[in-house]
Design a protein around this motif. Structure first.
Motif, short mmCIF file in Angstrom:
data_model
loop_
_atom_site.label_atom_id
_atom_site.label_comp_id
_atom_site.label_asym_id
_atom_site.label_seq_id
_atom_site.Cartn_x
_atom_site.Cartn_y
_atom_site.Cartn_z
N MET A 128 -13.81 -16.87 -1.04
CA MET A 128 -13.82 -15.79 -0.08
C MET A 128 -13.41 -14.48 -0.74
N ARG A 129 -12.40 -14.55 -1.55
CA ARG A 129 -11.93 -13.33 -2.20
C ARG A 129 -13.00 -12.76 -3.12
N LEU A 130 -13.70 -13.61 -3.84
CA LEU A 130 -14.73 -13.13 -4.76
C LEU A 130 -15.88 -12.48 -4.00
N SER B 200 -27.36 -20.78 0.89
CA SER B 200 -25.94 -21.08 1.01
C SER B 200 -25.39 -21.68 -0.28
N ILE B 201 -24.08 -21.53 -0.43
CA ILE B 201 -23.36 -22.06 -1.57
C ILE B 201 -22.21 -22.89 -1.00
N GLU B 202 -22.12 -24.12 -1.45
CA GLU B 202 -21.09 -25.03 -0.95
C GLU B 202 -19.92 -25.11 -1.92
N GLY B 203 -18.72 -25.04 -1.37
CA GLY B 203 -17.52 -25.26 -2.17
C GLY B 203 -17.08 -24.07 -2.99
N ALA B 204 -15.93 -24.23 -3.60
CA ALA B 204 -15.36 -23.19 -4.46
C ALA B 204 -15.93 -23.36 -5.87
N LEU B 205 -16.33 -22.25 -6.45
CA LEU B 205 -16.89 -22.26 -7.80
C LEU B 205 -16.12 -21.29 -8.68
N PRO B 206 -16.13 -21.50 -9.99
CA PRO B 206 -15.56 -20.49 -10.88
C PRO B 206 -16.36 -19.18 -10.70
N GLU B 207 -15.73 -18.06 -11.01
CA GLU B 207 -16.33 -16.75 -10.77
C GLU B 207 -17.74 -16.62 -11.34
N SER B 208 -17.93 -16.97 -12.59
CA SER B 208 -19.26 -16.80 -13.21
C SER B 208 -20.31 -17.66 -12.52
N ARG C 181 -19.94 -27.53 7.62
CA ARG C 181 -19.25 -28.81 7.77
C ARG C 181 -18.00 -28.86 6.89
N ALA C 182 -17.97 -27.98 5.90
CA ALA C 182 -16.82 -27.90 5.00
C ALA C 182 -16.69 -26.45 4.55
N VAL C 183 -15.52 -26.11 4.11
CA VAL C 183 -15.30 -24.74 3.65
C VAL C 183 -14.78 -24.77 2.23
N PRO C 184 -15.02 -23.79 1.41
CA PRO C 184 -15.79 -22.61 1.78
C PRO C 184 -17.29 -22.88 1.74
N ARG C 185 -18.01 -22.19 2.59
CA ARG C 185 -19.48 -22.19 2.58
C ARG C 185 -19.90 -20.73 2.62
N THR C 186 -20.64 -20.31 1.62
CA THR C 186 -21.09 -18.94 1.52
C THR C 186 -22.55 -18.89 1.92
N ILE C 187 -22.87 -18.06 2.89
CA ILE C 187 -24.24 -17.89 3.36
C ILE C 187 -24.77 -16.61 2.71
N VAL C 188 -25.94 -16.70 2.11
CA VAL C 188 -26.55 -15.55 1.44
C VAL C 188 -27.77 -15.11 2.24
N ASN C 189 -27.73 -13.88 2.73
CA ASN C 189 -28.83 -13.29 3.52
C ASN C 189 -29.21 -14.14 4.73
N ALA D 66 -24.83 -18.30 -8.62
CA ALA D 66 -25.33 -18.97 -7.42
C ALA D 66 -25.75 -17.95 -6.35
N VAL D 67 -25.00 -16.87 -6.22
CA VAL D 67 -25.37 -15.82 -5.25
C VAL D 67 -26.70 -15.19 -5.66
N VAL D 68 -26.84 -14.86 -6.92
CA VAL D 68 -28.09 -14.26 -7.40
C VAL D 68 -29.26 -15.22 -7.21
#
Length: 67
Positions: A1-3, A46-54, A34-42, A59-61
């Motif tokens: 979330m912070r990233l 979507s991206i599931e789970g916490a990932l390292p910054e890079s 169904r689980a967090v974090p879940r990042t929705i793009v546009n 994944a967002v791109v």
């Protein structure tokens, strides 16, 4: 979330909204959270789970390119 928030602060092309799914169950259903974090793009990708910054940025791109 912070990233996600940091990316939004760095670019006018990115916005980030954080949602507490227990307070907004309709959104949780719409985006099938169904689980967090879940990042929705546009609203679609979507991206599931916490990932390292890079990995998160990659994944967002990648998710944004699919749209």
């Amino acid at each position: 979330m912070r990233l996600a928030q940091q990316l939004a602060l760095e670019s006018d092309l990115i916005t980030a909204d954080l949602v507490e799914i227990t307070e907004f169950p309709t959104l949780a259903q719409r985006y099938q959270v169904r689980a967090v974090p879940r990042t929705i793009v546009n609203g679609v990708g979507s991206i599931e789970g916490a990932l390292p910054e890079s990995e998160f940025v990659k994944a967002v791109v990648a998710a944004a390119r699919k749209i």
